[in-house]
Scaffold this motif. Sequence first.
Motif, PDB file in Angstrom:
ATOM      1  N   GLN A  43      -6.139  12.425 -16.327  1.00 39.63           N
ATOM      2  CA  GLN A  43      -5.221  12.974 -17.319  1.00 39.63           C
ATOM      3  C   GLN A  43      -5.387  12.209 -18.619  1.00 39.63           C
ATOM      4  OE1 GLN A  43      -1.095  13.220 -16.120  1.00 39.63           O
ATOM      5  NE2 GLN A  43      -0.724  14.857 -17.590  1.00 39.63           N
ATOM      6  N   ALA A  44      -5.767  12.948 -19.645  1.00 40.47           N
ATOM      7  CA  ALA A  44      -5.900  12.383 -20.979  1.00 40.47           C
ATOM      8  C   ALA A  44      -4.595  12.597 -21.730  1.00 40.47           C
ATOM      9  CB  ALA A  44      -7.056  13.038 -21.710  1.00 40.47           C
ATOM     10  N   PRO A  45      -4.312  11.782 -22.744  1.00 44.24           N
ATOM     11  CA  PRO A  45      -3.068  11.947 -23.512  1.00 44.24           C
ATOM     12  C   PRO A  45      -2.934  13.351 -24.071  1.00 44.24           C
ATOM     13  CG  PRO A  45      -4.125   9.880 -24.071  1.00 44.24           C
ATOM     14  CD  PRO A  45      -5.090  10.625 -23.201  1.00 44.24           C
ATOM     15  N   GLY A  46      -1.780  13.953 -23.844  1.00 39.14           N
ATOM     16  CA  GLY A  46      -1.516  15.278 -24.368  1.00 39.14           C
ATOM     17  C   GLY A  46      -2.167  16.415 -23.616  1.00 39.14           C
ATOM     18  N   LYS A  47      -2.829  16.098 -22.506  1.00 35.27           N
ATOM     19  CA  LYS A  47      -3.507  17.137 -21.733  1.00 35.27           C
ATOM     20  C   LYS A  47      -2.955  17.175 -20.313  1.00 35.27           C
ATOM     21  CE  LYS A  47      -7.875  17.112 -24.267  1.00 35.27           C
ATOM     22  NZ  LYS A  47      -9.361  17.052 -24.151  1.00 35.27           N
ATOM     23  N   GLU A  48      -3.197  18.302 -19.661  1.00 33.05           N
ATOM     24  CA  GLU A  48      -2.770  18.447 -18.270  1.00 33.05           C
ATOM     25  C   GLU A  48      -3.699  17.666 -17.338  1.00 33.05           C
ATOM     26  OE1 GLU A  48      -0.773  22.913 -18.541  1.00 33.05           O
ATOM     27  OE2 GLU A  48      -2.464  22.528 -17.201  1.00 33.05           O
ATOM     28  N   ARG A  49      -3.170  17.351 -16.166  1.00 30.79           N
ATOM     29  CA  ARG A  49      -3.984  16.679 -15.156  1.00 30.79           C
ATOM     30  C   ARG A  49      -5.121  17.601 -14.739  1.00 30.79           C
ATOM     31  NH1 ARG A  49      -1.038  13.234 -10.609  1.00 30.79           N
ATOM     32  NH2 ARG A  49      -0.370  12.293 -12.564  1.00 30.79           N
ATOM     33  N   GLU A  50      -6.306  17.045 -14.648  1.00 33.46           N
ATOM     34  CA  GLU A  50      -7.519  17.817 -14.364  1.00 33.46           C
ATOM     35  C   GLU A  50      -8.173  17.287 -13.090  1.00 33.46           C
ATOM     36  OE1 GLU A  50     -11.911  18.584 -16.459  1.00 33.46           O
ATOM     37  OE2 GLU A  50     -10.616  16.943 -17.116  1.00 33.46           O
ATOM     38  N   GLY A  51      -8.518  18.190 -12.193  1.00 33.87           N
ATOM     39  CA  GLY A  51      -9.260  17.810 -11.004  1.00 33.87           C
ATOM     40  C   GLY A  51     -10.699  17.494 -11.364  1.00 33.87           C
ATOM     41  N   VAL A  52     -11.209  16.389 -10.850  1.00 27.53           N
ATOM     42  CA  VAL A  52     -12.554  15.936 -11.172  1.00 27.53           C
ATOM     43  C   VAL A  52     -13.505  16.136  -9.990  1.00 27.53           C
ATOM     44  CG1 VAL A  52     -13.936  13.909 -11.766  1.00 27.53           C
ATOM     45  CG2 VAL A  52     -11.697  14.259 -12.843  1.00 27.53           C
ATOM     46  N   SER A  53     -13.087  15.657  -8.822  1.00 29.93           N
ATOM     47  CA  SER A  53     -13.967  15.706  -7.663  1.00 29.93           C
ATOM     48  C   SER A  53     -13.132  15.562  -6.402  1.00 29.93           C
ATOM     49  CB  SER A  53     -15.001  14.578  -7.736  1.00 29.93           C
ATOM     50  OG  SER A  53     -15.888  14.629  -6.640  1.00 29.93           O
ATOM     51  N   SER A  54     -13.713  15.995  -5.294  1.00 28.36           N
ATOM     52  CA  SER A  54     -13.029  15.892  -4.015  1.00 28.36           C
ATOM     53  C   SER A  54     -14.052  15.721  -2.903  1.00 28.36           C
ATOM     54  CB  SER A  54     -12.189  17.141  -3.771  1.00 28.36           C
ATOM     55  OG  SER A  54     -11.570  17.094  -2.505  1.00 28.36           O
ATOM     56  N   ILE A  55     -13.629  15.019  -1.854  1.00 29.56           N
ATOM     57  CA  ILE A  55     -14.466  14.871  -0.674  1.00 29.56           C
ATOM     58  C   ILE A  55     -13.608  15.179   0.542  1.00 29.56           C
ATOM     59  CG2 ILE A  55     -14.043  12.360  -0.529  1.00 29.56           C
ATOM     60  CD1 ILE A  55     -16.983  12.127   0.492  1.00 29.56           C
ATOM     61  N   SER A  56     -14.132  15.998   1.430  1.00 27.25           N
ATOM     62  CA  SER A  56     -13.350  16.412   2.584  1.00 27.25           C
ATOM     63  C   SER A  56     -13.317  15.316   3.635  1.00 27.25           C
ATOM     64  CB  SER A  56     -13.949  17.684   3.186  1.00 27.25           C
ATOM     65  OG  SER A  56     -15.206  17.397   3.788  1.00 27.25           O
ATOM     66  N   SER A  57     -12.376  15.421   4.552  1.00 29.56           N
ATOM     67  CA  SER A  57     -12.380  14.540   5.711  1.00 29.56           C
ATOM     68  C   SER A  57     -13.521  14.941   6.641  1.00 29.56           C
ATOM     69  CB  SER A  57     -11.045  14.624   6.444  1.00 29.56           C
ATOM     70  OG  SER A  57     -10.832  15.947   6.890  1.00 29.56           O
ATOM     71  N   GLY A  58     -13.811  14.100   7.607  1.00 31.28           N
ATOM     72  CA  GLY A  58     -14.844  14.449   8.572  1.00 31.28           C
ATOM     73  C   GLY A  58     -16.241  14.451   7.966  1.00 31.28           C
ATOM     74  N   HIS A  59     -16.831  15.624   7.812  1.00 34.43           N
ATOM     75  CA  HIS A  59     -18.223  15.715   7.392  1.00 34.43           C
ATOM     76  C   HIS A  59     -18.464  15.385   5.927  1.00 34.43           C
ATOM     77  CE1 HIS A  59     -17.028  19.665   5.875  1.00 34.43           C
ATOM     78  NE2 HIS A  59     -16.554  19.921   7.067  1.00 34.43           N
ATOM     79  N   GLY A  60     -17.409  15.230   5.147  1.00 32.25           N
ATOM     80  CA  GLY A  60     -17.566  14.735   3.790  1.00 32.25           C
ATOM     81  C   GLY A  60     -18.181  15.705   2.807  1.00 32.25           C
ATOM     82  N   SER A  61     -17.819  16.964   2.897  1.00 36.52           N
ATOM     83  CA  SER A  61     -18.250  17.913   1.870  1.00 36.52           C
ATOM     84  C   SER A  61     -17.669  17.497   0.528  1.00 36.52           C
ATOM     85  CB  SER A  61     -17.790  19.317   2.231  1.00 36.52           C
ATOM     86  OG  SER A  61     -18.386  19.740   3.430  1.00 36.52           O
ATOM     87  N   THR A  62     -18.414  17.772  -0.525  1.00 46.39           N
ATOM     88  CA  THR A  62     -17.985  17.331  -1.847  1.00 46.39           C
ATOM     89  C   THR A  62     -17.867  18.503  -2.814  1.00 46.39           C
ATOM     90  OG1 THR A  62     -20.264  16.864  -2.504  1.00 46.39           O
ATOM     91  CG2 THR A  62     -18.977  15.044  -1.582  1.00 46.39           C
ATOM     92  N   TYR A  63     -17.050  18.294  -3.810  1.00 52.64           N
ATOM     93  CA  TYR A  63     -16.855  19.292  -4.866  1.00 52.64           C
ATOM     94  C   TYR A  63     -16.720  18.553  -6.184  1.00 52.64           C
ATOM     95  CZ  TYR A  63     -14.816  22.938  -7.724  1.00 52.64           C
ATOM     96  OH  TYR A  63     -14.598  23.833  -8.730  1.00 52.64           O
ATOM     97  N   TYR A  64     -17.299  19.135  -7.236  1.00 53.45           N
ATOM     98  CA  TYR A  64     -17.215  18.550  -8.565  1.00 53.45           C
ATOM     99  C   TYR A  64     -16.818  19.604  -9.580  1.00 53.45           C
ATOM    100  CZ  TYR A  64     -19.914  14.844  -6.349  1.00 53.45           C
ATOM    101  OH  TYR A  64     -20.332  13.842  -5.513  1.00 53.45           O
ATOM    102  N   ALA A  65     -15.988  19.210 -10.512  1.00 55.41           N
ATOM    103  CA  ALA A  65     -15.708  20.073 -11.643  1.00 55.41           C
ATOM    104  C   ALA A  65     -16.977  20.222 -12.487  1.00 55.41           C
ATOM    105  CB  ALA A  65     -14.584  19.482 -12.488  1.00 55.41           C
ATOM    106  N   ASP A  66     -17.120  21.352 -13.143  1.00 56.53           N
ATOM    107  CA  ASP A  66     -18.316  21.598 -13.948  1.00 56.53           C
ATOM    108  C   ASP A  66     -18.513  20.526 -15.011  1.00 56.53           C
ATOM    109  OD1 ASP A  66     -18.049  25.250 -13.960  1.00 56.53           O
ATOM    110  OD2 ASP A  66     -18.935  23.855 -12.515  1.00 56.53           O
ATOM    111  N   SER A  67     -17.412  19.989 -15.513  1.00 52.61           N
ATOM    112  CA  SER A  67     -17.488  19.015 -16.606  1.00 52.61           C
ATOM    113  C   SER A  67     -18.133  17.696 -16.190  1.00 52.61           C
ATOM    114  CB  SER A  67     -16.097  18.757 -17.168  1.00 52.61           C
ATOM    115  OG  SER A  67     -15.229  18.296 -16.159  1.00 52.61           O
TER     116      SER A  67
END
Length: 123
Positions: A39-63
């Motif tokens: 979260q940057a000042p004056g901006k909404e919270r933004e999802g950046v990345s995630s990793i799942s439990s178990g097998h550890g699949s990953t996801y990234y925001a385009d940015s």
Amino acid sequence: QVQLVESGGGLVQPGGSLRLSCSASGFTLDYYAIGWFRQAPGKEREGVSSISSGHGSTYYADSVKGRFTISRDNAKNTVYLQMNNLKPEDTAVYYCAASPAGWGIIPDLYDFWGQGTQVTVSS
């Protein structure tokens, strides 16, 4: 007591790198999906990345795709966010969060949050 603690933030020049850590106490991270948000000042919270439990699949925001890498070390009960080729627009407070069910970058999925660590990219 369930707790998440982020560390590794700081001031870095454009093009530089940082590695953020998200350490857990009171529960085992391996059973949870972990997300990184910012979260940057004056901006909404933004999802950046995630990793799942178990097998550890990953996801990234385009940015951040191609620049950031999320990983987990179950032995250390820690999840990392390696950030390379940092840009001024990456400046924000970075938070990690844990979800017992589901994964992705939707904040409502996450039950436990850390206090955040500041990342500043500036010359």
